[in-house]
Design an enzyme around this catalytic site. Structure first.
Site, mmCIF file in Angstrom:
data_model
loop_
_atom_site.group_PDB
_atom_site.id
_atom_site.type_symbol
_atom_site.label_atom_id
_atom_site.label_comp_id
_atom_site.label_asym_id
_atom_site.label_seq_id
_atom_site.Cartn_x
_atom_site.Cartn_y
_atom_site.Cartn_z
ATOM 1 N N LYS A 9 1.257 -0.760 0.394
ATOM 2 C CA LYS A 9 -0.223 0.173 0.654
ATOM 3 C C LYS A 9 0.707 1.160 0.160
ATOM 4 O O LYS A 9 2.029 1.654 0.447
ATOM 5 C CB LYS A 9 -1.032 -0.248 1.093
ATOM 6 C CG LYS A 9 -1.997 -1.434 1.699
ATOM 7 C CD LYS A 9 -2.954 -0.936 2.429
ATOM 8 C CE LYS A 9 -4.080 -2.357 2.114
ATOM 9 N NZ LYS A 9 -5.108 -2.095 3.472
ATOM 10 N N TYR A 49 -12.363 -2.263 -3.685
ATOM 11 C CA TYR A 49 -13.209 -2.282 -1.803
ATOM 12 C C TYR A 49 -14.145 -2.200 -1.973
ATOM 13 O O TYR A 49 -14.586 -1.504 -1.327
ATOM 14 C CB TYR A 49 -12.298 -1.110 -1.689
ATOM 15 C CG TYR A 49 -10.773 -1.310 -1.080
ATOM 16 C CD1 TYR A 49 -11.169 -2.963 -0.130
ATOM 17 C CD2 TYR A 49 -9.445 -0.960 -1.356
ATOM 18 C CE1 TYR A 49 -9.307 -3.332 0.943
ATOM 19 C CE2 TYR A 49 -8.653 -1.504 -0.530
ATOM 20 C CZ TYR A 49 -8.647 -2.680 0.046
ATOM 21 O OH TYR A 49 -6.953 -2.966 1.157
ATOM 22 N N ARG A 85 -1.921 -14.173 4.535
ATOM 23 C CA ARG A 85 -2.460 -13.235 5.901
ATOM 24 C C ARG A 85 -1.465 -13.184 7.101
ATOM 25 O O ARG A 85 -1.816 -12.749 8.410
ATOM 26 C CB ARG A 85 -3.731 -13.839 5.877
ATOM 27 C CG ARG A 85 -4.744 -12.960 5.061
ATOM 28 C CD ARG A 85 -6.075 -13.437 4.745
ATOM 29 N NE ARG A 85 -6.723 -12.660 6.166
ATOM 30 C CZ ARG A 85 -7.146 -11.025 5.791
ATOM 31 N NH1 ARG A 85 -7.060 -10.681 4.628
ATOM 32 N NH2 ARG A 85 -7.989 -10.869 6.315
ATOM 33 N N ASN A 112 -2.229 0.878 6.307
ATOM 34 C CA ASN A 112 -1.714 -0.660 7.205
ATOM 35 C C ASN A 112 -0.895 -1.662 5.835
ATOM 36 O O ASN A 112 -0.588 -2.608 6.727
ATOM 37 C CB ASN A 112 -2.394 -1.519 7.667
ATOM 38 C CG ASN A 112 -3.605 -2.183 6.810
ATOM 39 O OD1 ASN A 112 -3.635 -1.211 5.636
ATOM 40 N ND2 ASN A 112 -4.729 -2.707 7.117
ATOM 41 N N HIS A 115 -2.440 -5.447 1.438
ATOM 42 C CA HIS A 115 -3.228 -6.165 1.466
ATOM 43 C C HIS A 115 -3.301 -7.938 0.974
ATOM 44 O O HIS A 115 -2.239 -7.726 0.292
ATOM 45 C CB HIS A 115 -4.157 -5.571 0.357
ATOM 46 C CG HIS A 115 -5.151 -6.651 0.304
ATOM 47 N ND1 HIS A 115 -6.648 -6.783 0.251
ATOM 48 C CD2 HIS A 115 -5.695 -7.267 -1.368
ATOM 49 C CE1 HIS A 115 -7.537 -7.278 0.553
ATOM 50 N NE2 HIS A 115 -6.764 -7.643 -1.720
ATOM 51 N N GLU A 126 -9.567 -10.784 -7.026
ATOM 52 C CA GLU A 126 -8.677 -9.787 -6.647
ATOM 53 C C GLU A 126 -7.175 -10.001 -8.252
ATOM 54 O O GLU A 126 -6.857 -9.093 -8.749
ATOM 55 C CB GLU A 126 -8.320 -9.755 -5.982
ATOM 56 C CG GLU A 126 -9.221 -9.231 -4.577
ATOM 57 C CD GLU A 126 -8.662 -9.810 -3.147
ATOM 58 O OE1 GLU A 126 -9.285 -9.113 -2.135
ATOM 59 O OE2 GLU A 126 -7.773 -9.497 -3.046
HETATM 60 P P1 ATP Z 1 -7.183 -6.466 3.688
HETATM 61 O O1 ATP Z 1 -8.056 -6.108 2.902
HETATM 62 O O2 ATP Z 1 -6.594 -4.660 3.126
HETATM 63 O O3 ATP Z 1 -5.708 -7.754 3.591
HETATM 64 P P2 ATP Z 1 -7.979 -6.582 6.106
HETATM 65 O O4 ATP Z 1 -8.841 -8.036 5.650
HETATM 66 O O5 ATP Z 1 -6.951 -7.493 7.241
HETATM 67 O O6 ATP Z 1 -7.409 -5.888 5.182
HETATM 68 P P3 ATP Z 1 -10.122 -5.536 6.070
HETATM 69 O O7 ATP Z 1 -11.594 -5.514 7.348
HETATM 70 O O8 ATP Z 1 -10.763 -6.262 4.851
HETATM 71 O O9 ATP Z 1 -9.018 -5.974 6.838
HETATM 72 O O10 ATP Z 1 -10.244 -4.109 6.022
HETATM 73 C C1 ATP Z 1 -9.982 -3.551 4.483
HETATM 74 C C2 ATP Z 1 -9.043 -2.443 4.834
HETATM 75 O O11 ATP Z 1 -9.633 -0.877 5.160
HETATM 76 C C3 ATP Z 1 -7.673 -2.432 5.885
HETATM 77 O O12 ATP Z 1 -7.074 -3.226 5.667
HETATM 78 C C4 ATP Z 1 -7.576 -0.798 6.486
HETATM 79 O O13 ATP Z 1 -6.650 -0.696 5.373
HETATM 80 C C5 ATP Z 1 -9.370 -0.254 6.519
HETATM 81 N N1 ATP Z 1 -9.423 -0.770 7.319
HETATM 82 C C6 ATP Z 1 -10.119 -1.225 8.067
HETATM 83 N N2 ATP Z 1 -11.350 -0.886 9.707
HETATM 84 C C7 ATP Z 1 -10.041 0.529 9.518
HETATM 85 C C8 ATP Z 1 -11.118 1.483 10.055
HETATM 86 N N3 ATP Z 1 -11.195 1.169 11.254
HETATM 87 N N4 ATP Z 1 -10.271 2.460 10.604
HETATM 88 C C9 ATP Z 1 -9.909 2.830 8.701
HETATM 89 N N5 ATP Z 1 -9.507 1.898 7.939
HETATM 90 C C10 ATP Z 1 -10.088 0.476 8.553
HETATM 91 MG MG MG Z 2 -9.821 -7.528 3.836
#
Ligand code: ATP
Ligand code: MG
Length: 137
Positions: A9, A49, A85, A112, A115, A126
């Site tokens: 990212k 997304y 993951r 973070n 992804h 994806e």
């Molecule tokens: P990713 O899909 O990016 O691999 P993930 O599966 O761990 O991450 P998801 O719940 O799918 O997490 O959320 C997608 C992305 O949205 C997160 O990686 C983060 O960048 C963002 N995100 C999630 N929760 C929050 C939050 N509370 N505030 C801000 N951004 C968030």
């Molecule tokens: Mg996710």
């Protein structure tokens, strides 16, 4: 042998962390079989997304993902989706285990660093979002 879609990212590309993150994948036995650096438009980030469009952080997430280049990549290996993951760590770096990418590099739950696809069905969709069959060998 499984494949998963990974994205390094903007917070990580901005800090020049692509190589350090890729080393984590390779040390875990994941093979980077395709990789490119691109800059997402807001439309593309929003489409990628789309599953999160009702979440309160959707707008912020799309703006962040379109704010600077990302590195999109396909990782291959035994149980690649789960393994990736595990290497990534928990979404919120405060909850991430020691040694994980998010523990070491993430700025916050939003910024973070990486992804990773969360299931075989999403991995297929994806990967096809960013790569053609010809780019995958
Ligand atoms: P990713 O899909 O990016 O691999 P993930 O599966 O761990 O991450 P998801 O719940 O799918 O997490 O959320 C997608 C992305 O949205 C997160 O990686 C983060 O960048 C963002 N995100 C999630 N929760 C929050 C939050 N509370 N505030 C801000 N951004 C968030
Ligand atoms: Mg996710």
């Amino acid at each position: 042998i499984e494949r998963t879609l990974s994205i390094i990212k903007p917070d990580a590309t901005n800090r020049n962390l692509t190589g350090k993150i890729n080393a984590k994948f390779e040390e875990a036995g994941l093979r980077i079989i395709a990789q490119k650096r691109i800059k997402l438009t807001m439309d593309e980030a929003g489409k990628f997304y789309e599953v999160h469009k009702e979440r309160p952080f959707y707008g912020e997430l799309c703006e962040f993902m379109a704010s600077a280049p990302v590195v999109v990549q396909v990782l291959e290996g035994e149980s690649a989706i789960a393994k990736n993951r595990e290497v990534m760590g928990a979404t919120n770096p405060a909850d991430a285990a020691p040694g994980t990418i998010r523990k070491e590099f993430a700025n916050s739950v939003g910024e973070n660093s990486v992804h990773g696809s969360d299931a075989p069905e999403t991995a297929t969709v994806e990967i096809a979002f960013f790569f053609s069959g010809l780019e995958l060998v």
